[in-house]
Enzyme design. Sequence first.
Site, PDB file in Angstrom:
ATOM      1  N   SER A 137      49.811  46.535  47.433  1.00  0.00           N
ATOM      2  CA  SER A 137      49.692  47.809  48.128  1.00  0.00           C
ATOM      3  C   SER A 137      50.502  47.751  49.409  1.00  0.00           C
ATOM      4  O   SER A 137      50.742  46.670  49.958  1.00  0.00           O
ATOM      5  CB  SER A 137      48.219  48.088  48.452  1.00  0.00           C
ATOM      6  N   TYR A 146      40.353  45.591  52.539  1.00  0.00           N
ATOM      7  CA  TYR A 146      41.375  45.928  51.558  1.00  0.00           C
ATOM      8  C   TYR A 146      42.735  45.377  51.988  1.00  0.00           C
ATOM      9  O   TYR A 146      43.463  44.769  51.187  1.00  0.00           O
ATOM     10  CB  TYR A 146      41.440  47.445  51.390  1.00  0.00           C
TER      11      TYR A 146
END
Length: 305
Positions: A173, A186
């Site tokens: 990501s 995250y």
Amino acid sequence: MNFFLETLKVTVLLIYYLLESLVFLVVPGRKKNVSGEIVLITGAGSGVGRLLAIKFASLGATVVLWDINQEGLNGTVRLARENGAGRVHSYICDCSKRQDVYRVADQVKKEVGDVTILINNAGVVIGKRFLDSPDSLLEKTMQVNTMAHFWAYKAFLPAMIATNHGHLVSIASCAGLAGRNQMSDYCASKFAAIGFAESIDAEMKALRKTGVKTTIVCPFAINTGMFDGVKCKWPRVLPLMDPEYVAERIISAVRQNQEVLFIPRILYVLYCLKSFLPAKATAVLSDYFGGLDFMTTFKGRTKEE
């Protein structure tokens, strides 16, 4: 080789590879054939994982699907077969559990064969500030987004090394490139996933296993439901990504042995700026793109999803 000659060699190679990358931006490289490859995709029961399964199936690959959701897997199997999948296999696997990964991996090797393209796609996100995030969920994020990659590589990489043939794909990501508000766990997990994938790539180069390729994918938030509720400050510049588009770009990157893929392309510019701008300037740029408020309206998937 003395210092002067080695420096000259490195300089020439740097210029050559820079020019090569610029050429490939205009003229796409030749795509390799994935027909007959055994492609394992984690988190294949929905979203980008499902789309990747369908697209690889249509290209003649044998697809192996892992997910914790049986209903989702059934749906992906049906769609893959409708798109020409000759061989499609699905398995319930909780990627957060090491022994479950090893157990199902052994089952795959016995029933299907050695995986030649491994796509670590499964992921979770909490979307809360660090101090509001329960310890159990913090651990779950690291287990699914990072540790699962360790166990899957341990299970399938030895066969790739033995044959000097394979491809390791890490769906990371852009959150693994810069820290963001309400995404501490995250971001940490995706930073780790990127560092791990880069390190394994370095190990393959050191072992002279040039046939084992690596692709690291860093997309902006994808509109699959995982980041439901988030809002982009400037959606025309940095929009939520269309899953179909992202899956197509990933397929192309794998087939062209592209080592790093940022989606959308503006992320290349932003990442470059982050590497040399002062910290305060980077913070201003982040705020301009909504980095501080991006997750304030986050809802995420429901439990049923």
